[in-house]
Scaffold this motif. Sequence first.
Motif, short mmCIF file in Angstrom:
data_model
loop_
_atom_site.label_atom_id
_atom_site.label_comp_id
_atom_site.label_asym_id
_atom_site.label_seq_id
_atom_site.Cartn_x
_atom_site.Cartn_y
_atom_site.Cartn_z
N GLU B 32 3.48 -3.80 13.28
CA GLU B 32 4.21 -4.19 14.48
C GLU B 32 3.35 -3.84 15.68
O GLU B 32 2.81 -2.73 15.77
CB GLU B 32 5.53 -3.40 14.49
CG GLU B 32 6.46 -3.75 15.63
CD GLU B 32 7.72 -2.86 15.62
OE1 GLU B 32 7.78 -1.93 14.81
OE2 GLU B 32 8.60 -3.12 16.45
N GLU B 82 -0.99 -13.33 26.81
CA GLU B 82 -0.88 -12.03 26.13
C GLU B 82 -1.78 -11.01 26.82
O GLU B 82 -2.88 -11.34 27.25
CB GLU B 82 -1.37 -12.15 24.69
CG GLU B 82 -0.65 -13.16 23.83
CD GLU B 82 -1.28 -13.23 22.43
OE1 GLU B 82 -0.71 -12.61 21.54
OE2 GLU B 82 -2.34 -13.86 22.26
N PHE B 111 9.82 -11.10 22.48
CA PHE B 111 9.28 -11.33 21.13
C PHE B 111 8.97 -10.01 20.44
O PHE B 111 8.68 -9.01 21.08
CB PHE B 111 7.98 -12.13 21.20
CG PHE B 111 8.16 -13.54 21.70
CD1 PHE B 111 8.36 -14.58 20.81
CD2 PHE B 111 8.13 -13.82 23.07
CE1 PHE B 111 8.52 -15.87 21.26
CE2 PHE B 111 8.29 -15.13 23.53
CZ PHE B 111 8.49 -16.16 22.63
N ALA B 113 6.01 -8.78 17.86
CA ALA B 113 4.70 -9.26 17.42
C ALA B 113 4.27 -8.48 16.19
O ALA B 113 4.33 -7.25 16.17
CB ALA B 113 3.67 -9.09 18.53
N LEU B 168 4.67 -14.00 15.94
CA LEU B 168 5.59 -13.56 16.99
C LEU B 168 6.93 -14.24 16.76
O LEU B 168 6.97 -15.45 16.54
CB LEU B 168 5.06 -13.94 18.38
CG LEU B 168 4.05 -13.00 19.07
CD1 LEU B 168 2.77 -12.90 18.27
CD2 LEU B 168 3.76 -13.48 20.48
N ARG B 171 12.75 -11.21 19.15
CA ARG B 171 12.83 -9.76 19.05
C ARG B 171 14.08 -9.33 18.29
O ARG B 171 14.04 -8.43 17.46
CB ARG B 171 12.84 -9.15 20.46
CG ARG B 171 12.84 -7.64 20.44
CD ARG B 171 12.98 -7.05 21.83
NE ARG B 171 13.16 -5.61 21.72
CZ ARG B 171 12.18 -4.73 21.79
NH1 ARG B 171 10.95 -5.14 22.00
NH2 ARG B 171 12.42 -3.45 21.65
#
Lengths: 975, 189, 93
Positions: B32, B82, B111, B113, B168, B171
């Motif tokens: 993560e 990013e 998100f 990732a 991604l 969340r």
Amino acid sequence: MRLSGGEIDRSQTLRFTFDGRAYTGHPGDTLASALLANDVRLMGRSFKYHRPRGVFSAGSEEPNALVTLRGGARAEPNTRATAVELFEGLEARSQNAWPSLAFDALAVNDLMANFLTAGFYYKTFMWPRAFWERLYEPMIRKAAGLGRLSMAADPDAYDKGFLHCDLLVIGAGAAGLAAALTAARAGAQVILADEDARLGGRLLAESATLDGAPARDWVAGLEAEMASLPNLRLMRRTTVWGLFDHGVYGAVERVADHLPIPGAQVRQTLWRITARRAVLAAGATERHIPFRNNDRPGVMQAGALRAYANRFAVSPAQRVAIFTSQDDGHQTALDLIAKGVEIAAVIDSRAEARAMGEYRLIAGGQVCDSRGRLGLRAVQVRHGGGVEWLSCGALGVAGGWNPNLHLASHQRGRPRWDEAAQAFLPDTLPAGLAVAGAAAGQGETAAVMASGVAAALRALADLGLSGRAPALPITEARSLAGQSLWHVPGKGRAWVDFQNDVTVKDIKLAHQENMRPVEHLKRWTTLGMATDQGKTANVAALAVMAELTGQTIAATRTTIFRPPYTPVALSALGGGDSGAQFRPRRLTPSHAWAAAQGAVFVEVGQWMRAQWFPQPGETHWRHSVDREVLATRKGVGICDVTTLGKVDVQGADAAVFLDRLYANPMASLKVGMVRYGLMLREDGHAYDDGTCARLAEDHYVVTTTTAQAGPVYRHMEFARQCLWPELDVQLISTTEAWAQFAVAGPNARKLLERVVDGFDLSNAAFPFMACAQLTICGGLRARLFRISFSGELAYELAVPARFGAALMARLVAVGADLGATPYGTEALGVMRIEKGHVAGNELNGQTTAQMLGLGRMVSDKKDAIGAVMSRREGLVEEARVLVGLQPVNPGDPVVAGSHLFAQGAQQKTETDEGWITSACHSPHVGSSIGLGFLARGAERLGEVIVAANPLQGQQIALRVVPAHFVDPDGGRLRD
Amino acid sequence: MTDLNTLQLTATTALGGTLPQEARHGALRMAENSGLALASLTLRRGTTQPAPFGLALPGPGAWGQAGRHAALWMGPEQWLIEGEGLAETDFATALQGQCPGCSVTEQTDGFVAFEITSEAGEAPILALLARLVNIAPDRLRPGMGTRTGLEHMSVLVIRRAPDRLALLGLRSAAATLWHALTTAAARLG
Amino acid sequence: MLIPHPLLGLRDAQEFTCLGDAALLNRPDGLADPQALTDYVYLRDNPAGVHRELWFHEQGDRSWLVVTRNTLTHEILGAELARDVALRAKGAK
């Protein structure tokens, strides 16, 4: 009985059981070949008549030898013994027989055959109607059907995946191997898939040599080269079972079905293959010739006898007869003789037939009956004007070959009859698909391979690649001449479709009853509708129909095939998504915190939301919910409302855009303020509601309901891209980015003052419907909106999602003395009903702004989506409007879904005056309350009406009240 | 601006921990990435295409990197920018400074990732992709990326290098996505 | 089915949501002509054959596309960004 040679590994012995009896076999055996090696010919009972049945084929077309494989939860009914690789400890049971396979009580059906003929379902189970569900269906379900499900959950794991290739080759026989080799050597990305565990297809079943050596040697050499090519993916035990639009293929790979414990990793993988080009090289299926009592164990395809002898080194009997209309049938005799099997005779229907070796030939003969209740003992041969009984333990029947072009018709391509080939061949093919080898009607091995090469070269050319024909092995010439014989005329029952027990008589009956088109024939007789989809039956059946109608086979035409080519387990199609992983689960930022508090969760779409937070001593959910509501109205409550959809709207024309999207004006909204927004559908009905916050002249944040977040975003993009592309507006979904909490109740301001970083929350500085960007808790950037859905002084506070859990905990901690109480969706719902706020129950797609009491919001000064249509006569005249409802007797429930009637009115559709949309127990009011739509509701305040709930026999007197049960003038919101 | 010295709140990762999760299956390592800052960048009418943080904004289906910054094409005139290790900064404001006149939206917390690294070259990455997404490998060569579906979820797949992949996803669905990812990797052995 | 996305190439139809007749692009001014708006809302062609349809690349770049598809054969004859089609139509007015 076991023969010499073959592709089995005698160095290892595998133990297995069938119907509880122990047997042995070898690696390389199928269950069918191992049973034959142990002299087991009886393997099952037929579907309808419970006739004894044995193995008929050596491949996936098998109609008869269906068994239940494995036990317990893994028990798998209707498994074809011919396609099961033998493994140590294999356990199989016969089906459709009671008390035993050899003595089956329901074989009595066979004596009632005249009653169970074509169309019997339609004729017999019609009257009386009352018997349909009570008698007929249970009876049919009990008597018919083959294997039984275990009724236990499948314990194994299934997987799925996606593959992309230049060329998919379906079938790894002579044609498929040649095609794959040609394309792979040219550098194309190639997938070669075959349902078998071994490459080679029919090559392994034949005695014919390649380059003077056994065909397996050539296959082995090719396998070695193929394994070294990184651009070639070999997929053994993989059935390509469906062809879909634009070159998408479904395939199932049996990863572990051949292992004693299949579920150690993944049992099967479902592949979705996207192929730019494909070659169908699925071979051909031998057809039989129906004659009286042709379904006895031991009557088989001649080519299957050959496959059992050459590949599996078994023969079902020591003495075998052949019934053929083709030269190919004689080859079986030769191969069996070479293996030491005695040939009783080759009965060739052609008068001019000649023997191709040392065996008795009966030219111009026909097999017209058989004997042997549980296994073939003798066949009756008609020749030279007389009949003769020939004793034999097996009969190989050779009626020619049907190309396996099933996939070519999955997109409705209808094969055409080719008189020269005496077979249906593909006509129009799906784009990108070519057919090669026996599937294209080729017979000679050299021609089969050449057609595979040619198909690959054409595909390469289409793809812009150049390839060269590989050197092909020298093959042996074989005579494939034949003359179709579709059935042997005579009395008695001659089976066409073994699995569904359809006989020539049934086809005659269908003809007599005018069910003549092939589609009618199929449904009237259930021909080809069993698990084998009539692979060995369909062509013979329609040839018989052609004979009866006097039409050609070409004019009779054939039915077409649908996916799957062979049965696919639902577990594989499900792809392993089961239980908690059945669908995505979305968690709110405060989920872990709520779980730690012992919250009860509820699924709201994909979201898991806290429904209520039980406290010690609360024994009923109402205790918790009532406490949360009262605590919020008295002190302050906190609820995670992150699930609301949030969309960032920016651009020079953002205001114009939102003005057209919402029924009410949005351009006039001042920066730093929020407005409730109502979206209509273009037909004028209410679509969704939410809030618009204007953060800057050219920047809004809008919210949607939780349920509609996805569709509303799509709708907004539709408006942006399709309706008003000239506007300068940008949309970004930010639902996930912000954790958002409702902070509601008289102490809400006091609580927030303890977390904001020097932000003035006074009513003057931050009034009702204000919004601001600020920092909290020592520098965390946040957004604050003064909006309320509870009727209380309330705010919504948003922070970056990763701080959501910490903020929730902090608000509850620092607000302890203020009565800070977390509340769930249930209390949220109670409070919005008490306040008369509409939600999903009212915004159900059938209601208008006027019904919702929001009619005045719809601006008539602008052309917003739905505004014009909302002013249509029919909608304007709609009299039902939102009202509050309260039971006359405070102990009575208010039940959502109940319909509303005037007191004393007869209750019928014409007198229906509305319905209850939402209901709850209101701790504030002290009784049940509800919201509903009532005709002329605004004029009827105080009237007592009746809520009818006929499902539960309830008639409840309700008083019509304003829809605001708390703070009707909204003073609390604005203080 | 978040001041970590005075901030009274502790962040949790998308998977709910205080530290990012990691897993290893065969040659694949999955982790993560809680330090990744994200912001959406959209052109407004009349603005010229900027080059924030020195990034050449990539075309359809592509992804590009410059130092610790990277950009993924998200749609016509739209990118996801990013910032590696910049999650604690106000990345959107920093990006806005680089792109005057453009629309910028904070997305760091939008998100989860997951960074996937192979210790055996690209083969395990390609095998994993075949189990996860229905995108042809030639559309996910190094330097390419796209939004697609994965187990009924919307995900962004970025091929950062032959042996590196980023995934991604929403969340809120981090746990489901992590389960899908680690299950697929475990099955590859 | 595979949809030939004008920017991203062939993509599986599972990534898309289909809305139907692309005539929805031509929204009339409802204030000027309510009858035209009624027709727009309720009247759609449903041809057995070549049809122009709106598809949304939901699991993709979020573009609305106009896809020309033969509803009998599923053959796809072309696809373009709906935005371009709409702008062209507006330019023509």
